[in-house]
Design an enzyme around this catalytic site. Structure first.
Site, PDB file in Angstrom:
ATOM      1  CD  GLU A   1     -25.479  -5.173  22.113  1.00 50.76           C
ATOM      2  OE1 GLU A   1     -24.668  -5.778  22.800  1.00 50.76           O
ATOM      3  OE2 GLU A   1     -25.599  -3.932  22.104  1.00 50.76           O
TER       4      GLU A   1
ATOM      5  CG  HIS B   1     -23.941   0.181  21.459  1.00 52.33           C
ATOM      6  ND1 HIS B   1     -24.923   0.479  22.364  1.00 52.33           N
ATOM      7  CD2 HIS B   1     -23.409  -0.997  21.851  1.00 52.33           C
ATOM      8  CE1 HIS B   1     -24.972  -0.484  23.273  1.00 52.33           C
ATOM      9  NE2 HIS B   1     -24.066  -1.394  22.984  1.00 52.33           N
TER      10      HIS B   1
HETATM   11  O1  G3P Z   1     -22.683  -3.579  23.964  1.00 51.46           O
HETATM   12  C1  G3P Z   1     -23.102  -4.470  24.941  1.00 51.46           C
HETATM   13  C2  G3P Z   1     -24.407  -4.164  25.482  1.00 51.46           C
HETATM   14  O2  G3P Z   1     -25.145  -3.139  24.990  1.00 51.46           O
HETATM   15  C3  G3P Z   1     -25.077  -5.141  26.339  1.00 51.46           C
HETATM   16  O3  G3P Z   1     -25.063  -4.579  27.595  1.00 51.46           O
HETATM   17  O4  G3P Z   1     -25.114  -4.616  30.007  1.00 51.46           O
HETATM   18  O5  G3P Z   1     -26.839  -5.855  28.711  1.00 51.46           O
HETATM   19  O6  G3P Z   1     -24.511  -6.708  28.782  1.00 51.46           O
HETATM   20  P1  G3P Z   1     -25.418  -5.492  28.843  1.00 51.46           P
END
Ligand code: G3P
Length: 222
Positions: A141, A93
């Site tokens: 992400e 991550h």
């Molecule tokens: O692993 C999920 C993440 O990093 C996204 O976080 O709080 O933007 O949904 P968020």
């Protein structure tokens, strides 16, 4: 269309810790049953056994080390999380970065113990590289949008569609999730329309005043 996949990462949010981990998992189970949409949770490691024992829902680890049995103090061993009740794991991550060699070793350990694997990535080239390793999922992400409340599927649709295209060329068996800032039904809808099979999300649900209501809204446009 196959059911989308929603993976809820609890990170170390206080709301998703201990008893809260179980309560949020119960909300996920209820919404999964109401909607027919696959939902899994990734609580903190010490909560895996508790959540998996109390709620019938797929549980993922937030991390796995590429080590075996032996002299590895402080590491996360695949056999241990499997026996705790996990069915899968996140790997690499943005908040738990690994080297390429570590990612490959973690993935090998996940496969050895029959754990589903989700390699998190931060852009199209790293998504392509991760797909080449052959995990079950890659989750794109962009770090700048994580926890921002600004959905990647709207703010940076090209990184999602670009990841989907890159993965299809490199390893069509790998499925693409996207995450960062996702919290609303329209964000999930947009993510699916861009070719991802689901979302990896956290704050929009775990920190919501009413996580069940937030989940219901999330799946409302499917
Ligand atoms: O692993 C999920 C993440 O990093 C996204 O976080 O709080 O933007 O949904 P968020």
């Amino acid at each position: 269309m196959n059911s989308p996949f929603i993976l809820l990462n609890y990170k170390t949010y206080a709301q998703g810790t201990g008893k809260g981990a179980v309560e949020i998992a119960k909300a996920c189970k209820a919404v999964s049953e109401e909607s027919g949409i696959k939902i899994a949770v990734a609580p903190q490691l010490p909560d895996i056994y508790r959540v998996a024992s109390e709620v019938e829902l797929p549980v993922f680890s937030q991390h796995l080390d590429g080590i075996g049995a032996g002299s590895f103090t402080g590491h996360v061993f695949g056999k241990c999380i499997k026996e705790a009740g996990a069915v899968g794991t996140l790997i690499n991550h943005s908040e738990r970065r690994l080297t390429l060699a570590e990612i490959e070793a973690s993935l090998k350990a996940a496969k050895e113990f029959g754990l589903r694997s989700v390699i998190c990535t931060n852009n199209v080239p790293t998504t392509a590289a991760a797909a080449a390793l052959g995990p079950d999922y890659v989750a794109i992400e962009p770090p700048e949008l994580i926890g921002s409340g600004i959905p990647v599927s709207k703010a940076d649709p090209e990184v999602v569609s670009g990841s989907v295209e890159a993965v299809a060329k490199i390893n069509p068996d790998v499925k693409v999730l996207c995450g960062a800032g996702i919290s609303k039904g329209e964000d999930l809808r947009a993510a699916l329309d861009l070719g991802s099979v689901g979302v990896l999300l956290a704050s929009g649900i775990v920190k919501a005043r009413d996580p069940k209501a937030a989940l219901e809204e999330l799946v409302s446009l499917i």
